[in-house]
Scaffold this active site. Structure first.
Site, mmCIF file in Angstrom:
data_model
loop_
_atom_site.group_PDB
_atom_site.id
_atom_site.type_symbol
_atom_site.label_atom_id
_atom_site.label_comp_id
_atom_site.label_asym_id
_atom_site.label_seq_id
_atom_site.Cartn_x
_atom_site.Cartn_y
_atom_site.Cartn_z
ATOM 1 C CE LYS A 193 -1.820 2.676 3.069
ATOM 2 N NZ LYS A 193 -1.764 3.962 2.363
ATOM 3 C CD GLU A 269 13.020 3.727 8.559
ATOM 4 O OE1 GLU A 269 13.011 4.588 9.469
ATOM 5 O OE2 GLU A 269 12.963 3.991 7.357
ATOM 6 C CB CYS A 303 13.127 8.447 8.811
ATOM 7 S SG CYS A 303 14.010 7.486 7.604
ATOM 8 C CD GLU A 400 10.266 12.030 12.198
ATOM 9 O OE1 GLU A 400 9.221 11.406 12.403
ATOM 10 O OE2 GLU A 400 11.254 11.556 11.604
HETATM 11 P P1 NAP Z 1 2.001 7.891 8.530
HETATM 12 O O1 NAP Z 1 0.585 8.090 8.929
HETATM 13 O O2 NAP Z 1 2.829 7.066 9.418
HETATM 14 O O3 NAP Z 1 2.018 7.290 7.051
HETATM 15 C C1 NAP Z 1 2.854 6.268 6.585
HETATM 16 C C2 NAP Z 1 2.052 5.179 5.894
HETATM 17 O O4 NAP Z 1 1.176 4.559 6.828
HETATM 18 C C3 NAP Z 1 1.153 5.691 4.781
HETATM 19 O O5 NAP Z 1 1.074 4.726 3.749
HETATM 20 C C4 NAP Z 1 -0.172 5.811 5.500
HETATM 21 O O6 NAP Z 1 -1.233 5.813 4.610
HETATM 22 C C5 NAP Z 1 -0.149 4.571 6.350
HETATM 23 N N1 NAP Z 1 -1.087 4.569 7.469
HETATM 24 C C6 NAP Z 1 -1.663 5.616 8.119
HETATM 25 N N2 NAP Z 1 -2.472 5.183 9.121
HETATM 26 C C7 NAP Z 1 -2.402 3.829 9.102
HETATM 27 C C8 NAP Z 1 -3.009 2.790 9.894
HETATM 28 N N3 NAP Z 1 -3.850 3.054 10.920
HETATM 29 N N4 NAP Z 1 -2.705 1.506 9.614
HETATM 30 C C9 NAP Z 1 -1.862 1.205 8.623
HETATM 31 N N5 NAP Z 1 -1.277 2.130 7.827
HETATM 32 C C10 NAP Z 1 -1.541 3.433 8.059
HETATM 33 O O7 NAP Z 1 2.717 9.285 8.338
HETATM 34 P P2 NAP Z 1 2.083 10.686 7.845
HETATM 35 O O8 NAP Z 1 0.846 10.993 8.610
HETATM 36 O O9 NAP Z 1 1.995 10.672 6.397
HETATM 37 O O10 NAP Z 1 3.216 11.695 8.325
HETATM 38 C C11 NAP Z 1 3.228 12.162 9.660
HETATM 39 C C12 NAP Z 1 4.601 12.175 10.255
HETATM 40 O O11 NAP Z 1 5.165 10.877 10.213
HETATM 41 C C13 NAP Z 1 5.614 13.029 9.507
HETATM 42 O O12 NAP Z 1 5.515 14.367 9.838
HETATM 43 C C14 NAP Z 1 6.888 12.408 9.955
HETATM 44 O O13 NAP Z 1 7.237 12.919 11.218
HETATM 45 C C15 NAP Z 1 6.560 10.937 10.085
HETATM 46 N N6 NAP Z 1 6.980 10.166 8.876
HETATM 47 C C16 NAP Z 1 8.102 9.409 8.960
HETATM 48 C C17 NAP Z 1 8.544 8.725 7.837
HETATM 49 C C18 NAP Z 1 9.789 7.900 7.849
HETATM 50 O O14 NAP Z 1 10.423 7.749 6.815
HETATM 51 N N7 NAP Z 1 10.155 7.306 8.970
HETATM 52 C C19 NAP Z 1 7.841 8.816 6.638
HETATM 53 C C20 NAP Z 1 6.675 9.558 6.594
HETATM 54 C C21 NAP Z 1 6.260 10.234 7.731
HETATM 55 P P3 NAP Z 1 -1.847 7.233 4.140
HETATM 56 O O15 NAP Z 1 -0.729 8.015 3.548
HETATM 57 O O16 NAP Z 1 -2.836 6.833 3.170
HETATM 58 O O17 NAP Z 1 -2.397 7.851 5.391
#
Ligand code: NAP
Ligand code: MG
Length: 500
Positions: A193, A269, A303, A400
């Site tokens: 996904k 991760e 990250c 973060e």
């Molecule tokens: P996120 O919610 O963790 O999104 C990452 C992935 O998880 C996306 O594919 C997201 O789908 C999916 N997801 C969201 N809720 C889920 C659930 N309940 N069960 C399973 N999968 C789920 O991150 P974000 O909201 O886009 O970003 C928020 C913060 O996360 C950023 O500001 C940053 O601090 C952190 N982040 C970290 C990384 C990293 O590389 N470690 C990458 C991205 C973000 P959708 O996109 O469709 O919601």
């Protein structure tokens, strides 16, 4: 039947046409989602809708899981010799390489990252990961273990089965390869996904998966929202393992869901708040460049971003002067312009989140040394920002931010720097800058992080493990270490004539 979207690129860095399927890729074909939902794909340069793609829900995840299970049992896993799985991964790498410009352009359009960076780094990096794991596919093996003369034992590293992969929006294509590379090399089938924000390159890859020869159902790409499709993937009882990259909050939810469903295996991760520690004996010119790459690369959306910068008192003023000049020299603007270093943040939500952190830094008494405002008047651009006068308790030092925002902190002694560097819930990465080899190694070993870079930052390597200590994750990606998380070890005991 599901449709496609065609985009005409006419930019200074790329001219060409891209046609991207927009349905769900399940069992080797594009299909419409059961509930007919869609997701709007937004251009972060101007906030306008580029296209819509299908939004899968739990019903589609279930269909994909059944297809993946059937494929695993009938035409994948150890039924296909490793050398053959490796050939398919290599073919996929070749096909991606042959279309590198187009993939880089789609990534730039969807994520807002500079085309030149996507072309020089994201796409070749993805190709390299696919090739690396192609090489492993026929080298995954167990051990023979001596027990006693009436017995022998050996281990097998068997595929786990159906792997759910949930990836973020900051490096969509490379995160895809970090998951499917080891998963497929080890003989698992996959349901991936992509992030709802950045689905385009994963969709464009689907026809290449078919061309590379992967049998139907071996890789399924199901777009959808995190709270529906993502949640369903971690709930589904057919799915044997979930591999996730994203926020710590979502990682926690996935673990909880896995615990409440079939106790599927989970590798995570997650986020970071990585320290860069700079001692006063450094090569300042090189250090400034590396530290800037550490925090500003990919608009701070990494990250491993080196978002806490500890500078020793003796060079603090000079470092700040040069680091400021460097930050001001970074060209912010159109991702397709030749000289752009930094494009927009990925979404309105991320833009607001980062601006919220900048506001909190000001309210908490830190000083905006440079930046701190939006760039331009449309889209999600933010000026490279440097905060000084930062205190350890401030939100901008603890949480973060995932944007181009650096917090600079002055220190005097090595002990003080290490203690402050470790004052975080995270433990993904760190960097140490010094010419003193003893100190470099001592500090690299003292900071609680899965990766320690010495005199560099943000340079992962395909064959070197990557992952977090503390709340930055569970498990390792890349290198041989990743294969551990995509295989089950079976111990086989053979009786050689021992009679009871
Ligand atoms: P996120 O919610 O963790 O999104 C990452 C992935 O998880 C996306 O594919 C997201 O789908 C999916 N997801 C969201 N809720 C889920 C659930 N309940 N069960 C399973 N999968 C789920 O991150 P974000 O909201 O886009 O970003 C928020 C913060 O996360 C950023 O500001 C940053 O601090 C952190 N982040 C970290 C990384 C990293 O590389 N470690 C990458 C991205 C973000 P959708 O996109 O469709 O919601
Ligand atoms: Mg987008």
């Amino acid at each position: 039947m599901s449709s496609t979207f065609t985009y005409q690129f006419d930019t200074p860095t790329y001219k060409g046409t891209s046609t991207v399927p927009t349905g769900l890729f399940i069992n080797g074909k594009f299909v419409d989602p059961v509930e007919k939902g869609t997701i709007e794909v937004i251009n972060p340069v101007n906030g306008k809708v580029i296209t819509s793609v299908a939004a899968g829900t739990a019903a589609d995840i279930e269909i994909a899981a059944q297809a993946a299970k059937k494929a695993y049992k009938e035409r994948w896993g150890l039924k296909v010799p490793g050398a053959q799985r490796g050939r398919m991964l290599n073919k996929l790498a070749d096909l991606l390489e042959a279309n590198a410009d187009e993939f880089a352009a789609l990534e730039a359009l969807d994520v807002g990252k500079a085309f030149n960076m996507a072309r020089r780094s994201d796409v070749p990096g993805t190709v390299a990961v696919l090739r690396y794991y192609a090489g492993w596919a026929d080298k995954i093996q167990g051990k023979t273990i001596e027990t006693n003369e009436n017995k022998m034992a050996y281990t097998r590293h068997e595929p786990i089965g159906v792997v759910g992969a949930i990836i973020p929006w900051n490096f969509p294509l490379s995160m895809l390869s970090w998951k499917i590379g080891p998963a497929l090399a080890a003989g698992n089938t996959v349901i991936l996904k992509p992030s709802e924000l950045t689905p385009l390159t994963a969709l464009r890859l689907c026809p290449l998966l078919v061309e590379a020869g992967f049998p139907d159902g071996v890789i399924n790409i199901v777009n959808g929202y995190g709270s529906t499709a993502g949640q369903a993937l971690s709930e589904n009882n057919i799915v044997d393992k979930v591999a996730f990259t994203g926020s710590t909050l979502t990682g926690r939810k996935i673990m909880e869901t896995a615990a409440k469903s079939n106790l599927k295996k989970v590798s995570l991760e997650l986020g970071g708040k990585s320290p860069s520690v700079i001692f006063d004996d450094v090569d300042l010119e090189q250090t400034v460049k590396w530290v800037a790459h550490g925090i500003f690369m990919n608009h701070g959306q990494a990250c491993t971003a080196g978002s806490r910068i500890f500078v020793q008192a003796g060079i603090y003023d000079e470092f700040l002067k040069r680091f400021t000049a460097h930050a001001l020299s970074l060209k912010v603007g159109d991702p397709f312009a030749r000289d752009t270093y930094q494009g927009p943040q990925v979404s309105q939500t991320q833009f607001e989140r980062i601006m919220g952190y900048i506001k909190s830094g000001k309210e908490d008494g830190a000083t905006v040394h440079v930046g701190g405002e939006r760039h331009g008047d449309q889209g999600y651009f933010i000026q490279p920002t440097i905060f000084t006068e930062c205190k350890p308790t401030m939100k901008i030092v603890q949480e973060e931010i995932f944007g181009p925002v650096a917090a600079i902190i002055k220190f005097t002694t090595e002990e003080e720097a290490v203690e402050q560097a470790n004052d975080t819930l995270f433990g993904l990465a760190c960097s140490v800058f010094t010419r003193d080899i003893d100190r470099a190694i001592r500090v690299a070993h003292s900071i609680e992080a899965g990766t320690a870079w010495i005199n560099c930052h943000n340079v992962p390597e395909v064959n070197v493990p990557f992952g977090g200590f503390k709340q930055s994750g569970i498990g390792r990606e890349l290198g041989e270490y990743a294969l551990e998380h995509y295989t089950n070890v079976k111990a086989v005991h053979i009786n050689i004539g021992h009679r009871l």
